[in-house]
Design an enzyme around this catalytic site. Structure first.
Site, PDB file in Angstrom:
ATOM      1  CG  ASN A  49       5.801   2.825  -4.883  1.00  0.00           C
ATOM      2  OD1 ASN A  49       5.315   2.696  -3.775  1.00  0.00           O
ATOM      3  ND2 ASN A  49       5.143   3.347  -5.900  1.00  0.00           N
TER       4      ASN A  49
ATOM      5  CG  ASP B 260       1.918   1.503  -5.741  1.00  0.00           C
ATOM      6  OD1 ASP B 260       2.704   1.857  -4.839  1.00  0.00           O
ATOM      7  OD2 ASP B 260       0.952   2.204  -6.091  1.00  0.00           O
TER       8      ASP B 260
ATOM      9  CD  GLU C 202       0.831   3.429  -1.737  1.00  0.00           C
ATOM     10  OE1 GLU C 202       1.294   2.526  -0.997  1.00  0.00           O
ATOM     11  OE2 GLU C 202       1.081   3.493  -2.950  1.00  0.00           O
TER      12      GLU C 202
ATOM     13  NE  ARG D 141       2.892  12.752  -3.000  1.00  0.00           N
ATOM     14  CZ  ARG D 141       3.002  11.426  -3.124  1.00  0.00           C
ATOM     15  NH1 ARG D 141       3.715  10.740  -2.243  1.00  0.00           N
ATOM     16  NH2 ARG D 141       2.412  10.804  -4.123  1.00  0.00           N
TER      17      ARG D 141
END
Length: 308
Positions: free
Chosen positions: A164, A218, A24, A113
């Site tokens: 995202n 994403d 990522e 998180r």
């Protein structure tokens, strides 16, 4: 490479096949000609030369590191901003140690998180939170925060499951945010003036793009023409969306779980995640978690710097 007005690119092989669990957050460093990116599942930060895929360095942490940014006044080869499990921190890249400068607030934080995010034109960092790995099914317990060092994080949205990417149009007057499991990219009118620095500066919320398909949008980046290049997790492709939110092209890749993109000149570097659902020997499994690159003929808007 194009069929009438719909553009298609196809990438067959990875630039670097690291088998990331969840690659990522690719981020280009022009001064060092490198791209850094995280592996959230495996708690790593990788940095690779854009000229030599064997020129790779890796830092490993004891908790997830999810996103990075450069900081105004700091040499990024020395220190950068990171999203860590509990919030924002400054990472010393030479020692691998980091110090939190702002933490997520609220209840049930052991379950949470950080996730993706970006620096806004005023030098603040927008970042989402979500259910951490190992906590069972993802729940709508995440939020979208605006961080600055001078005050506690402000909450822009709540009850999110997979918040995202965040980004801005080239004129900074529109802010985009992807809520992956809702399969939508949200847009707001955004006030880029310095006077708006102490407010959330958002209005006129609307759905910019609604994805139809089995995959989930994403991470993304915006180019200088205002197009959004959006990775789709589960569909082996990156979408090119016009400034009006229309699908006008796609990059096809040989593995399923595409996570994010980053501009390096007129190329896109593309991160991916592992594909545990694929059969042994299947291409999607063999190449899942790799880093890909492709020439797309346009440059990105670049990154703003976080202001300490």
């Amino acid at each position: 490479m194009s069929t009438e007005n719909f553009q298609v690119w196809e990438v067959k092989t990875p630039y670097l096949n690291l088998h990331c669990g969840l690659g990522e957050g690719p981020y280009y460093e022009p001064a060092t000609q490198t791209v850094r990116f995280v592996d959230i599942k495996n708690k790593k930060l990788h940095t690779v030369s854009i000229n030599d895929p064997t020129d790779l360095t890796t830092l490993t942490f004891n908790e997830p590191v999810t996103v990075t940014a450069d900081v105004e006044g700091l040499d990024p080869t020395d220190k950068i901003l990171i999203g860590a499990k509990q919030g924002l921190a400054i990472l010393d890249r030479k020692t691998g140690e980091y110090l939190y400068i702002s933490k997520i607030e609220g209840e049930g934080l052991d379950r949470i998180r950080s996730n993706d995010g970006a620096v806004d034109p005023q030098g603040r960092f927008w970042m989402g939170s979500m259910t951490d790995f190992g906590k069972g099914d993802f729940r709508p317990e995440g939020s979208l925060f605006q961080f600055s060092q001078s005050q506690p994080p402000k909450v822009a949205l709540t009850s999110l499951t997979i918040p995202n990417s965040v980004g801005w149009s080239p004129d900074h007057k529109t802010m985009y945010f992807t809520h992956s499991n809702a399969r939508e990219v949200i847009a707001w009118d955004y006030d880029p003036s310095p006077a708006s620095g102490d407010t959330l500066t958002l209005s006129n919320k609307r759905v910019f793009y609604q994805h139809v398909g089995k995959g989930e949008p994403d991470g993304f980046r915006v180019d200088v023409e205002g197009n959004i290049w959006h990775a789709v997790y589960g569909e082996s492709r990156v979408l090119k969306l016009s400034p009006e939110g229309k699908l006008i092209g796609e990059i096809r890749l040989p593995t399923r779980n595409i996570t994010c993109v980053e501009f390096v000149g007129e190329e896109l570097f593309i991160t991916t995640a592992g594909d545990d659902d694929a059969a042994d020997g299947e291409e999607s499994k063999e190449l899942g978690g790799g880093l890909f690159r492709v020439h797309v003929g346009v440059t990105g808007v670049g990154h703003d710097l976080f202001k300490l």
